[in-house]
Design a protein around this motif. Sequence first.
Motif, short mmCIF file in Angstrom:
data_model
loop_
_atom_site.label_atom_id
_atom_site.label_comp_id
_atom_site.label_asym_id
_atom_site.label_seq_id
_atom_site.Cartn_x
_atom_site.Cartn_y
_atom_site.Cartn_z
N TRP A 99 0.84 -1.21 0.00
CA TRP A 99 0.00 0.00 0.00
C TRP A 99 0.87 1.26 0.00
O TRP A 99 0.71 2.14 -0.84
CB TRP A 99 -0.92 -0.01 1.21
CG TRP A 99 -1.67 1.27 1.41
CD1 TRP A 99 -1.29 2.35 2.15
CD2 TRP A 99 -2.92 1.63 0.80
NE1 TRP A 99 -2.22 3.35 2.06
CE2 TRP A 99 -3.23 2.94 1.24
CE3 TRP A 99 -3.80 0.98 -0.05
CZ2 TRP A 99 -4.40 3.61 0.85
CZ3 TRP A 99 -4.97 1.64 -0.44
CH2 TRP A 99 -5.24 2.94 0.02
N SER A 100 1.80 1.32 0.95
CA SER A 100 2.58 2.54 1.14
C SER A 100 3.48 2.85 -0.05
O SER A 100 3.63 4.01 -0.44
CB SER A 100 3.43 2.42 2.41
OG SER A 100 2.60 2.31 3.55
N ILE A 103 1.29 4.42 -2.80
CA ILE A 103 0.81 5.76 -2.42
C ILE A 103 1.95 6.76 -2.45
O ILE A 103 1.81 7.89 -2.94
CB ILE A 103 0.14 5.73 -1.05
CG1 ILE A 103 -1.12 4.85 -1.07
CG2 ILE A 103 -0.20 7.15 -0.59
CD1 ILE A 103 -2.22 5.32 -2.02
N ASN A 146 -4.69 -0.14 -4.02
CA ASN A 146 -3.66 0.87 -3.76
C ASN A 146 -3.45 1.76 -4.97
O ASN A 146 -3.43 3.00 -4.87
CB ASN A 146 -2.36 0.21 -3.31
CG ASN A 146 -1.91 -0.95 -4.20
OD1 ASN A 146 -2.53 -1.26 -5.24
ND2 ASN A 146 -0.83 -1.62 -3.82
#
Length: 241
Positions: A99-100, A103, A146
């Motif tokens: 996810w990170s 993003i 994501n």
Amino acid sequence: MARTALVTGGTRGIGAAIAKKLKADGYTVAVNYGGNDEAAQKFTAETGIKAYKWDVSDFDACAAGIAQVEADLGPVEVLVNNAGITRDGFFHKMTRDQWSAVIRTNLDSLFNMTRPVWEGMRNRGFGRIVVISSVNGQKGQAGQVNYSAAKSGDIGFVKALAQEGASKGITINAVCPGYIGTEMVRAIDEKVLKERIIPQIPAGRLGEPEEIARAVAFLVSDDAGFVTGSTLSANGGQYMI
């Protein structure tokens, strides 16, 4: 004097096509890349366009990289935020790192790259910014929560910032490609392409990177001075809004 354009993720795929088109149109072009030194060296050798290496998810690296580009080539007047990654997986299996990473690279990078050039554009009374979003930021895609979230956020960024830049001569627009025939997409299993992906596209084919490049070239031109806050869909009819 030619305007200086900076394209992130500019040594391969859509980014490379954009950089080549802008150079052909008379811009002084620089590209950013994140990690593939061999591809960057090959791109520069073939095009004469200088490539600068930094991580677009790191604000300080972006500020330093942009400062170097401007020292070498002059103020960045055209910025194309193209860099992006995928870390696909169904949400019930998605890790925080997956996810990170997406993003940070696909959404945070818009702040990291745009903030250092924004005040200069305001002071000069001119700027052109294009963000490469995605059809999956418009419609969503299973297995890409994501990526879809980041690319949808890109569109919100454009709509809001366009309202701040309009009175200062700065336009900011999004281009949302569909399936484009880049190296990454053409690496998909041929059966999957033919049976699952291309049938979704009314045009009956993949797009070409050069078709996205031509859209970007229009949006950064003087002819597009009254176009801002817009989302241009280039997906062969796959998704219409």
